[in-house]
Design a protein around this motif. Structure first.
Motif, PDB file in Angstrom:
ATOM      1  N   TRP A   1      46.671  37.081  35.780  1.00  0.00           N
ATOM      2  CA  TRP A   1      45.683  36.653  35.248  1.00  0.00           C
ATOM      3  C   TRP A   1      44.559  37.112  35.919  1.00  0.00           C
ATOM      4  O   TRP A   1      44.513  37.178  37.160  1.00  0.00           O
ATOM      5  N   ARG A   2      43.270  37.701  35.337  1.00  0.00           N
ATOM      6  CA  ARG A   2      42.274  38.580  35.763  1.00  0.00           C
ATOM      7  C   ARG A   2      40.932  37.707  35.429  1.00  0.00           C
ATOM      8  O   ARG A   2      40.747  37.634  33.989  1.00  0.00           O
ATOM      9  N   GLU A   3      40.237  37.252  36.251  1.00  0.00           N
ATOM     10  CA  GLU A   3      38.959  36.495  36.055  1.00  0.00           C
ATOM     11  C   GLU A   3      37.843  37.548  35.164  1.00  0.00           C
ATOM     12  O   GLU A   3      37.804  38.697  35.503  1.00  0.00           O
ATOM     13  N   LEU A   4      37.403  37.229  34.172  1.00  0.00           N
ATOM     14  CA  LEU A   4      36.352  37.899  33.531  1.00  0.00           C
ATOM     15  C   LEU A   4      34.786  37.614  34.136  1.00  0.00           C
ATOM     16  O   LEU A   4      34.712  36.491  34.274  1.00  0.00           O
ATOM     17  N   GLY A   5      34.261  38.851  33.794  1.00  0.00           N
ATOM     18  CA  GLY A   5      32.715  38.451  33.916  1.00  0.00           C
ATOM     19  C   GLY A   5      31.913  38.351  32.488  1.00  0.00           C
ATOM     20  O   GLY A   5      32.566  37.878  31.660  1.00  0.00           O
ATOM     21  N   ASP A   6      30.915  38.708  32.443  1.00  0.00           N
ATOM     22  CA  ASP A   6      30.142  38.494  31.291  1.00  0.00           C
ATOM     23  C   ASP A   6      30.653  39.559  30.058  1.00  0.00           C
ATOM     24  O   ASP A   6      30.754  40.607  30.440  1.00  0.00           O
ATOM     25  N   GLN A   7      31.084  38.741  29.149  1.00  0.00           N
ATOM     26  CA  GLN A   7      31.699  39.620  28.147  1.00  0.00           C
ATOM     27  C   GLN A   7      30.612  40.084  26.724  1.00  0.00           C
ATOM     28  O   GLN A   7      31.292  40.528  25.788  1.00  0.00           O
ATOM     29  N   ARG A   8      29.497  39.584  26.938  1.00  0.00           N
ATOM     30  CA  ARG A   8      28.437  40.209  26.052  1.00  0.00           C
ATOM     31  C   ARG A   8      28.371  41.632  26.074  1.00  0.00           C
ATOM     32  O   ARG A   8      27.947  42.262  26.958  1.00  0.00           O
ATOM     33  N   PRO A   9      28.318  42.377  24.890  1.00  0.00           N
ATOM     34  CA  PRO A   9      27.982  43.786  24.797  1.00  0.00           C
ATOM     35  C   PRO A   9      26.708  43.933  25.255  1.00  0.00           C
ATOM     36  O   PRO A   9      25.513  43.099  25.277  1.00  0.00           O
TER      37      PRO A   9
ATOM     38  N   LEU B   1      28.867  39.448  37.321  1.00  0.00           N
ATOM     39  CA  LEU B   1      30.205  38.857  37.550  1.00  0.00           C
ATOM     40  C   LEU B   1      30.185  37.532  38.233  1.00  0.00           C
ATOM     41  O   LEU B   1      29.485  37.373  39.208  1.00  0.00           O
ATOM     42  N   PRO B   2      31.186  36.533  38.009  1.00  0.00           N
ATOM     43  CA  PRO B   2      31.696  35.759  38.884  1.00  0.00           C
ATOM     44  C   PRO B   2      31.868  35.999  40.144  1.00  0.00           C
ATOM     45  O   PRO B   2      32.393  37.110  40.138  1.00  0.00           O
ATOM     46  N   VAL B   3      31.593  35.342  41.296  1.00  0.00           N
ATOM     47  CA  VAL B   3      32.046  35.924  42.725  1.00  0.00           C
ATOM     48  C   VAL B   3      33.345  35.814  42.825  1.00  0.00           C
ATOM     49  O   VAL B   3      33.975  36.947  43.487  1.00  0.00           O
ATOM     50  N   THR B   4      34.215  34.901  42.296  1.00  0.00           N
ATOM     51  CA  THR B   4      35.506  34.812  42.305  1.00  0.00           C
ATOM     52  C   THR B   4      35.960  35.932  41.674  1.00  0.00           C
ATOM     53  O   THR B   4      37.373  36.357  41.937  1.00  0.00           O
ATOM     54  N   ALA B   5      35.739  36.333  40.324  1.00  0.00           N
ATOM     55  CA  ALA B   5      36.104  37.420  39.547  1.00  0.00           C
ATOM     56  C   ALA B   5      35.798  38.827  40.583  1.00  0.00           C
ATOM     57  O   ALA B   5      36.850  39.694  40.350  1.00  0.00           O
ATOM     58  N   LEU B   6      34.905  38.872  41.076  1.00  0.00           N
ATOM     59  CA  LEU B   6      34.420  40.066  42.134  1.00  0.00           C
ATOM     60  C   LEU B   6      35.449  40.455  43.139  1.00  0.00           C
ATOM     61  O   LEU B   6      35.984  41.232  43.307  1.00  0.00           O
TER      62      LEU B   6
ATOM     63  N   GLN C   1      38.473  38.782  43.400  1.00  0.00           N
ATOM     64  CA  GLN C   1      40.021  39.167  42.511  1.00  0.00           C
ATOM     65  C   GLN C   1      39.930  40.776  42.455  1.00  0.00           C
ATOM     66  O   GLN C   1      41.036  41.256  42.403  1.00  0.00           O
ATOM     67  N   ARG C   2      38.933  41.267  42.022  1.00  0.00           N
ATOM     68  CA  ARG C   2      39.098  42.796  41.564  1.00  0.00           C
ATOM     69  C   ARG C   2      39.244  43.715  43.061  1.00  0.00           C
ATOM     70  O   ARG C   2      39.921  44.867  42.714  1.00  0.00           O
TER      71      ARG C   2
END
Length: 755
Positions: A614-622, A698-703, A705-706
């Motif tokens: 599983w990979r955390e997502l950032g802002d998904q808005r276009p 991006l959430p810092v946790t998602a960053l 994880q990347r």
């Protein structure tokens, strides 16, 4: 100097002092002459307590004094002590009459001594003593419970006059029970609120002229209510106190917001006459005073939301022929209507930049968040988003089913979500909405036709209802990192409503891409082709028992209400360390992309360890959906790139460098990196900056994880990244108010690092 006008408290205080109680010693009839203005507003007979009563009479002439003294001493009725208030001099009186009064003289009352005693002070501020009206006013206004004490201290001018103003105008500690009570002073908002109270301005006008003028000057001082108060009290003096606040809104439109043309100047002239024959200032000072007053009225009205004031302001706008100026107001109804009209005209042109500017101007109106305006502005924002989308000239080409599903989850589902908001009637904007909706539906129809052709070739590698259990659910529940799962089936949920639900849930939960990364693709919100019903366990009845059952790796629950109760379901799963998947099937047979693409959402509580893959997502808005303000201007750089001499040409035509490569190679970046004590590897910097360039936010946790860091190290890495990127104090990397999300300002990055 004129004689002090004595009040009941002053007379009582004087006669009850230890030196003067002898007047009551033997019960004889006595006459006490007191120097005073020959006025008496109190009762004829005054009770001093302890069985002692006096009669008080004002004498306006020498003859009146003679008659009062002789009649009282010869009489038998009424109190034994008569107090005569007079402004005559002892030399004007018959000495035989004066000899028959108490201690054979006219007694002078030290009003300031009485005031000092009333406040329990040791001394009185000389500035206060210099006001000839103040002692009389303070004695006359003494509350039944007495003035607040300042024992052992000096009674300052500010304290005394502030309390006097509060007492006279019923403000601060003496305000009505339904108004804020501030015992420390009077601000302009308190005075504006006071002016709207029934009959309140008349209380100031009813005071004697010296006291009224003195309080007016005091309240207008800079450390009291200031410039705006001077304008307000001038309006009160001119008889316009009850209308001062709505008039202030008109003044703000005329002096602060409208262009200074001939029409504005004529309306200003009409409005200026409302300040009376002697306005509180002239020339430029008057303009500044009225501007400050208008600003204060706007801030006050926005804070109290008084519809009566706004309606009266509309009437005054017509009275002063200021309708054109009112269209520029950020508070008046006319200003709000004008901004809606401007936006409608911009939307009809399908010009994204013009529509964006009009929307920002509308949202900046100070009453944009009121119930009557907020939903309309929300619909207008959806229309502007669709104009932006049309401006991207979206292609209708859908090469495969997988590409169509992904595009719908990341793009056209958002288009459909915005489009539904334009169906609600809005008479002023409906023509623009209909034009936009027509163009969007044309494009959406073309995209759906292309998707229909792709379906004929089969799903290919796309995630489908048939492959969902094996590709998404089973990897979670098997192997060494197995995780129990709560799967929520949302009946009738499409990509548009799923995006809306995800926006709400992301305030308290972290969203993930649940499909393991086998191709190196960027994590994203997923969808699957609705080619049937996934083969899954039957939904449970007793949810709590099922979630606790270790023999149930997958618990399925159906939410017939679609989005109702999702937060409670997620909390129940989090309490039992279960991962959460949300998906569903359209309520109707698939019809185009909107019916064929089923969203797949995955959530965990903030900080929870994600399942493997599983990979955390950032802002998904276009990008075209986001209503972010333009970046702030960067500070001018002192260094400049070398400029080739005129006529010089480059030796080679080279492509523009990769922005991340250019950043890491820049001298400024190298210098910033040297300031960091514990430097992460350049590879991690590269990956992090590239992820932020791709996603923006991006959430810092998602960053973390990347770039392959554990979630526990996410805040520390984000702090180091900000230290390096925020060169010269510019917020290139900004931490958002939620405390766990960062946003990269791309334009500022290029400017600061000279890329």
């Amino acid at each position: 100097m004129s004689a002090l006008r004595l009040t009941v408290p002053a007379v009582k205080q004087y006669l009850l002092s230890s030196k003067r109680r002898t007047v009551f010693a033997d019960g004889k009839r006595e006459v006490v002459l007191l120097r005073s203005a020959p006025q008496w507003d109190g009762p004829a007979d005054v009770d001093l307590g302890g069985g002692r009563r006096i009669r008080v009479v004002a004498a306006v002439s020498v003859l009146a004094i003679h008659e009062l003294v002789l009649d009282h001493l010869a009489g038998q009725d009424g109190p034994a002590v008569l107090v005569v208030l007079t402004d005559q001099e002892p030399s004007d009186l018959d000495q035989a009459i004066l000899a028959r009064t108490h201690r054979y003289r006219i007694h002078a009352v030290d009003g300031w001594k009485v005031v000092q005693d009333k406040f329990g002070a040791s001394a009185v501020d000389p500035r206060l003593r210099a006001l000839p009206w103040a002692a009389e006013a303070l004695l006359d206004a003494t509350p039944p419970e007495g003035w607040p004490q300042v024992p052992g201290g000096v009674l300052s001018s500010r304290t005394a006059l502030s309390l006097l103003a509060q007492r006279r105008l019923r403000l601060g500690r003496y305000a009505p029970a339904d108004e804020p009570a501030d015992a420390t002073g009077i601000d302009v908002h308190a005075l504006l609120r006071w002016s709207l109270r029934d009959g309140a301005p008349a209380t100031l006008l009813s005071l004697r002229a010296p006291e009224r003028d003195g309080l007016t000057a005091f309240l207008g001082e800079d450390d009291q209510a200031g410039t705006a108060a001077r304008a307000l009290l001038a309006l009160v003096a001119a008889g316009h106190g009850p209308d001062a606040v709505p008039f202030g809104l008109v003044c703000a439109a005329l002096w602060r917001h409208a262009p200074l043309d001939a029409g504005t100047l004529r309306a200003q002239g009409r409005a200026e006459r409302w300040f009376g024959d002697e306005p509180p200032a002239s020339g430029t000072a008057f303009d500044e005073l009225v501007g400050a007053f208008g600003r204060a009225c706007e801030e006050f009205v926005v804070s109290v939301r008084d519809g009566t004031v706004l309606r009266r302001a509309a009437t005054l706008t017509r009275q002063f022929a200021a309708e054109t100026a009112a269209r520029h107001s950020p508070v008046l109804d006319e200003g709000l209507a004008a901004r809606f009209a401007t936006l409608g005209a911009a939307l009809k042109t399908l010009d994204a930049m013009r529509s964006d500017a009009a929307l920002r101007d509308l949202a900046d109106h100070r009453r944009a968040d009121e119930p009557g305006a907020k939903p309309r502005i929300g619909r207008a924002a959806m229309a502007v988003r669709l104009v932006r989308w049309l401006g991207t000239e979206p292609s209708a080409d859908i090469p495969t089913v997988g590409a169509g599903i992904e595009r719908h989850i990341t793009e056209t589902g958002w288009v459909d979500r915005a489009l539904t908001h334009l169906t609600v009637g809005d008479p002023e904007l409906q023509a623009a909405y209909d034009r936009i909706a027509g163009r969007v539906r044309e494009r959406r129809t073309a995209i759906d036709r292309s998707f229909a052709l792709a379906i004929a070739a089969g799903p290919g590698p796309a995630l489908t209802a048939g492959t969902f259990p094996d590709r998404v659910v089973r990897p979670l529940t098997t192997g060494r990192s197995a995780r129990r799962v709560l799967l929520v089936l949302l009946t009738g949920t499409d990509a548009a409503s799923a995006a809306e639900a995800a926006d709400e849930l992301r305030r308290e939960w972290a969203e993930f891409d649940p499909v393991p990364n086998s191709s190196g693709s960027t994590p994203r919100r997923r969808g699957m082709w609705a080619d049937g019903t996934p083969h899954l366990p039957e939904p449970v009845g007793d949810l709590a028992a099922a979630l606790d059952d270790p023999e149930r790796p997958v618990v399925v629950v159906r939410d017939e209400g679609r989005l109702d109760g999702l937060a409670a379901l997620l909390r129940a799963a989090a309490d039992r360390d279960r991962a959460v998947l949300l998906t569903g099937a359209p309520a109707a047979p698939p019809d185009g992309l909107a019916g064929a693409a089923v969203p797949v959402l995955a959530f965990l509580p903030f900080g929870a360890d994600p399942p493997k893959g599983w990979r955390e997502l950032g802002d998904q808005r276009p990008a075209w959906w986001r209503d972010e303000a333009p970046p702030p201007p960067a500070r001018p750089r002192s260094r400049r790139r070398p400029v080739p001499p005129p006529g010089a040409a480059p030796l080679f035509d080279v492509a523009a460098p990769d922005p991340v490569d250019a950043l890491l190679a820049s001298e400024i970046f190298t210098g910033q990196l040297e300031l960091v004590a514990r430097k992460p590897s350049l590879a991690k910097f590269r990956t992090a900056v590239q992820a932020l360039l791709d996603d923006g936010t991006l959430p810092v946790t998602a960053l973390a994880q990347r770039i392959g860091l554990p979630a526990s190290r996410a805040p520390g890495f984000a702090a180091i990244l900000a230290q390096v990127l925020n060169y010269d104090g510019a917020q290139v990397l900004e931490r958002l108010p939620d405390g766990r999300t960062v946003r990269l300002n791309r334009a500022l990055l290029r400017e600061q690092f000279e890329l």
